[in-house]
Write a protein that holds these residues in place. Structure first.
Motif, short mmCIF file in Angstrom:
data_model
loop_
_atom_site.label_atom_id
_atom_site.label_comp_id
_atom_site.label_asym_id
_atom_site.label_seq_id
_atom_site.Cartn_x
_atom_site.Cartn_y
_atom_site.Cartn_z
N ASP A 115 0.77 -1.28 -0.19
CA ASP A 115 0.04 0.12 -0.04
C ASP A 115 0.94 1.13 0.09
N ALA A 116 2.08 1.20 0.70
CA ALA A 116 2.84 2.41 0.68
C ALA A 116 3.41 2.68 -0.52
N CYS A 117 3.73 1.64 -1.31
CA CYS A 117 4.26 1.56 -2.57
C CYS A 117 3.29 1.95 -3.72
N ASP A 118 2.20 1.94 -3.52
CA ASP A 118 1.24 1.87 -4.72
C ASP A 118 0.02 2.88 -4.49
N GLY A 119 0.12 4.27 -4.55
CA GLY A 119 -0.97 4.83 -4.24
C GLY A 119 -0.68 6.27 -4.55
N PRO A 120 -1.49 7.64 -4.11
CA PRO A 120 -1.18 8.89 -4.76
C PRO A 120 0.01 9.47 -3.82
N ASN A 121 0.22 8.81 -2.44
CA ASN A 121 1.45 9.37 -1.91
C ASN A 121 2.52 8.39 -1.75
N ARG A 122 2.72 7.49 -2.92
CA ARG A 122 3.56 6.39 -2.95
C ARG A 122 5.14 6.68 -2.50
N LEU A 123 5.71 5.81 -1.76
CA LEU A 123 7.23 6.00 -1.83
C LEU A 123 7.92 6.22 -3.07
N THR A 124 9.06 6.92 -2.93
CA THR A 124 9.85 7.22 -4.27
C THR A 124 10.80 5.90 -4.55
N PRO A 125 11.22 5.76 -5.73
CA PRO A 125 12.15 4.65 -5.79
C PRO A 125 13.35 4.87 -5.06
N GLU A 126 13.56 5.96 -4.71
CA GLU A 126 14.72 5.93 -3.62
C GLU A 126 14.50 5.54 -2.15
N GLN A 127 13.18 6.06 -1.68
CA GLN A 127 12.99 5.26 -0.52
C GLN A 127 12.44 3.81 -0.35
N ILE A 128 12.09 3.25 -1.60
CA ILE A 128 11.92 1.73 -1.69
C ILE A 128 13.29 1.15 -1.61
N ARG A 129 14.13 1.72 -2.32
CA ARG A 129 15.59 1.03 -2.14
C ARG A 129 15.95 1.19 -0.65
N ALA A 130 15.91 2.33 0.02
CA ALA A 130 16.40 2.17 1.43
C ALA A 130 15.69 1.56 2.37
N LEU A 131 14.17 1.22 1.91
CA LEU A 131 13.47 0.21 2.76
C LEU A 131 13.88 -1.29 2.56
N ARG A 132 14.36 -1.54 1.20
CA ARG A 132 14.64 -2.77 0.79
C ARG A 132 16.08 -3.09 1.67
N ASN A 133 17.08 -2.11 1.55
CA ASN A 133 18.27 -2.36 2.23
C ASN A 133 18.08 -2.70 3.76
N GLY A 134 17.32 -1.79 4.32
CA GLY A 134 17.03 -1.80 5.70
C GLY A 134 16.33 -3.14 6.12
#
Length: 328
Positions: free
Chosen positions: A87-106
Motif C-alpha cells: 500500500d505504501a508503494c502503490d498509491g497517490p502518496n507512494r514511496l519514491t524509488p529511492e525510499q523503496i531502495r532504502a526500505l529494501r536495504n533496511g
C-alpha cells in the motif's frame, strides 16, 4: 462476462481443492488488530475496519492450515507487513524509488542481523512489526533457510523498486516484460519457504532449486498474480501505470478492456493446465525427502487456491464484493 463473474468462473474451474483456515484464524485476526496500534501504527476506526475486512489472518490460514495459533500469529504479521508495504508503494502518496531502495536495504539488514538496532530505510512501526514477525523463523530455522527467505524478500522488493522506476518515468511494460516483472513484485516466492517453517522440514537447497520444482513454483506464482491482477484491475487502472496483465494486454494489442480481460483469463487457464501437468511429472526424491517435497508442492498449490478463496471473501478488492463467495 464482468470481471467479477470471470473471477468466480475461474474459481469454479480451479482443480486445486479449497482449504478452510483453521478455527483460530479469527482469534489471530483480532490479536493482529490489537497489536498494530501498540506497535505505533496510526490507525483510525476506518483504517482498522479496512484491515479487519482485509482478513489477512484468514488468508495466511488458508495457505498454512496446519499452523499452530502461535505460528499463525507470526505468519499473519508477515502477511500484513507485505500488504502495508504494498500500500505504501502503490498509491497517490507512494514511496519514491529511492525510499523503496532504502526500505529494501533496511529490511535485508534486519533479516540478516536481527539484533541490529539502527536501520536506515526501515524504521518505526514497519520495522517493529517485522522484528516481531521474524523472531520465531530466525530462532527456529537454519541459516540456509533464512538466506533463502531473505533472497525471496530481496527479489520482491527489487521488483517493487523497478515498478516504481517505471511509473516515475511513465514507462508501461509490454506483456512479456510485465509477466517477468510480476514474478518479482508478487510476494508468492516469499510464501513458499514459509511452508517449511510451519512443517519444520526445510528442503535442501538442491531440491528446493530443482528445475522442475522451480518451474512449478514460477507457474504457481503466475496463477496467483494474474488472478490478483483481474481482481485489482479497477484500482490498478488508476494507480499502477500499466502494471497489470490486463492493462499490458490492452496496450500491446490495442484491444478493449472486455477482450483484454478474457485474454488474461485464458492465460490463467493455460497456466493452470501447465501447472497440473508439471506437478504430475515430479519424480521421487527418496523416502527421506518425499514428504517434505509433497509439503512444498502442496504449499505452492494452496498459495494459488488460498489466494483465489481469500480474494473472493476479502473486501480488499471491490470487484469481488457481490455476490458473496461460498464459505469453502
Amino acid at each position: 462476462m464482468t470481471t467479477g463473474e470471470i473471477l468466480r468462473a475461474l474459481r469454479a474451474e480451479c482443480p486445486i481443492p479449497p482449504r478452510l483456515p483453521p478455527p483460530h484464524a479469527d482469534r489471530v485476526q483480532d490479536w493482529l488488530l490489537g497489536l498494530l496500534p501498540e506497535l505505533g501504527f496510526s490507525l483510525d476506526d476506518a483504517a482498522l475496519h479496512r484491515l479487519s475486512r482485509g482478513a489477512f489472518a484468514r488468508y495466511a490460514g488458508r495457505l498454512y492450515a496446519e499452523a499452530t495459533e502461535a505460528d499463525l500469529r507470526m505468519l499473519a504479521a508477515l502477511f500484513t507487513w507485505f500488504f502495508l508495504v504494498d500500500d505504501a508503494c502503490d498509491g497517490p502518496n507512494r514511496l519514491t524509488p529511492e525510499q523503496i531502495r532504502a526500505l529494501r536495504n533496511g529490511t535485508l539488514a534486519l533479516l540478516h542481523d536481527g539484533t541490529r538496532l539502527r536501520q536506515t530505510g526501515l524504521t518505526g512501526p514497519l520495522r517493529r512489526l517485522l522484528v516481531l514477525a521474524w523472531r520465531e523463523p530466525r530462532r527456529r530455522m537454519p541459516a540456509r533457510w533464512r538466506q533463502r527467505f531473505a533472497d525471496a524478500v530481496a527479489r520482491h522488493l527489487d521488483g517493487t523498486w523497478q515498478e516504481a522506476v517505471n511509473k516515475e518515468a511513465g514507462r508501461r511494460p509490454s506483456v512479456d516484460e510485465y509477466v517477468e516483472l510480476r514474478r518479482s513484485t508478487s510476494a508468492a516466492e516469499v510464501s513458499y519457504p514459509l511452508v517449511e517453517f510451519v512443517s519444520g522440514r526445510p528442503l535442501p537447497d538442491p531440491v528446493y532449486h530443482h528445475p522442475l520444482l522451480r518451474q512449478i513454483a514460477r507457474t504457481g506464482n503466475d496463477l496467483l498474480s494474474w488472478y490478483n491482477d483481474l481482481a485489482s484491475l479497477e484500482r490498478d487502472r488508476v494507480t499502477a501505470g500499466g502494471h497489470n496483465l490486463v492493462l499490458a494486454i490492452e496496450g500491446d494489442l490495442a484491444v478493449p478492456e472486455a477482450e483484454a480481460v478474457e485474454r488474461a483469463a485464458e492465460h490463467w487457464r493455460q497456466a493452470m493446465r501447465r501447472f497440473v501437468a508439471l506437478r504430475a511429472a515430479v519424480p521421487s526424491f527418496g523416502p527421506t525427502l518425499d514428504e517434505a517435497v509433497a509439503d512444498h508442492l502442496d504449499g505452492v498449490a494452496y498459495a494459488v487456491r488460498g489466494t483465489i478463496d481469500w480474494t473472493l471473501e476479502s473486501a480488499r478488492y471491490p470487484v469481488t464484493a457481490a455476490p458473496p463467495a461460498p464459505a469453502s
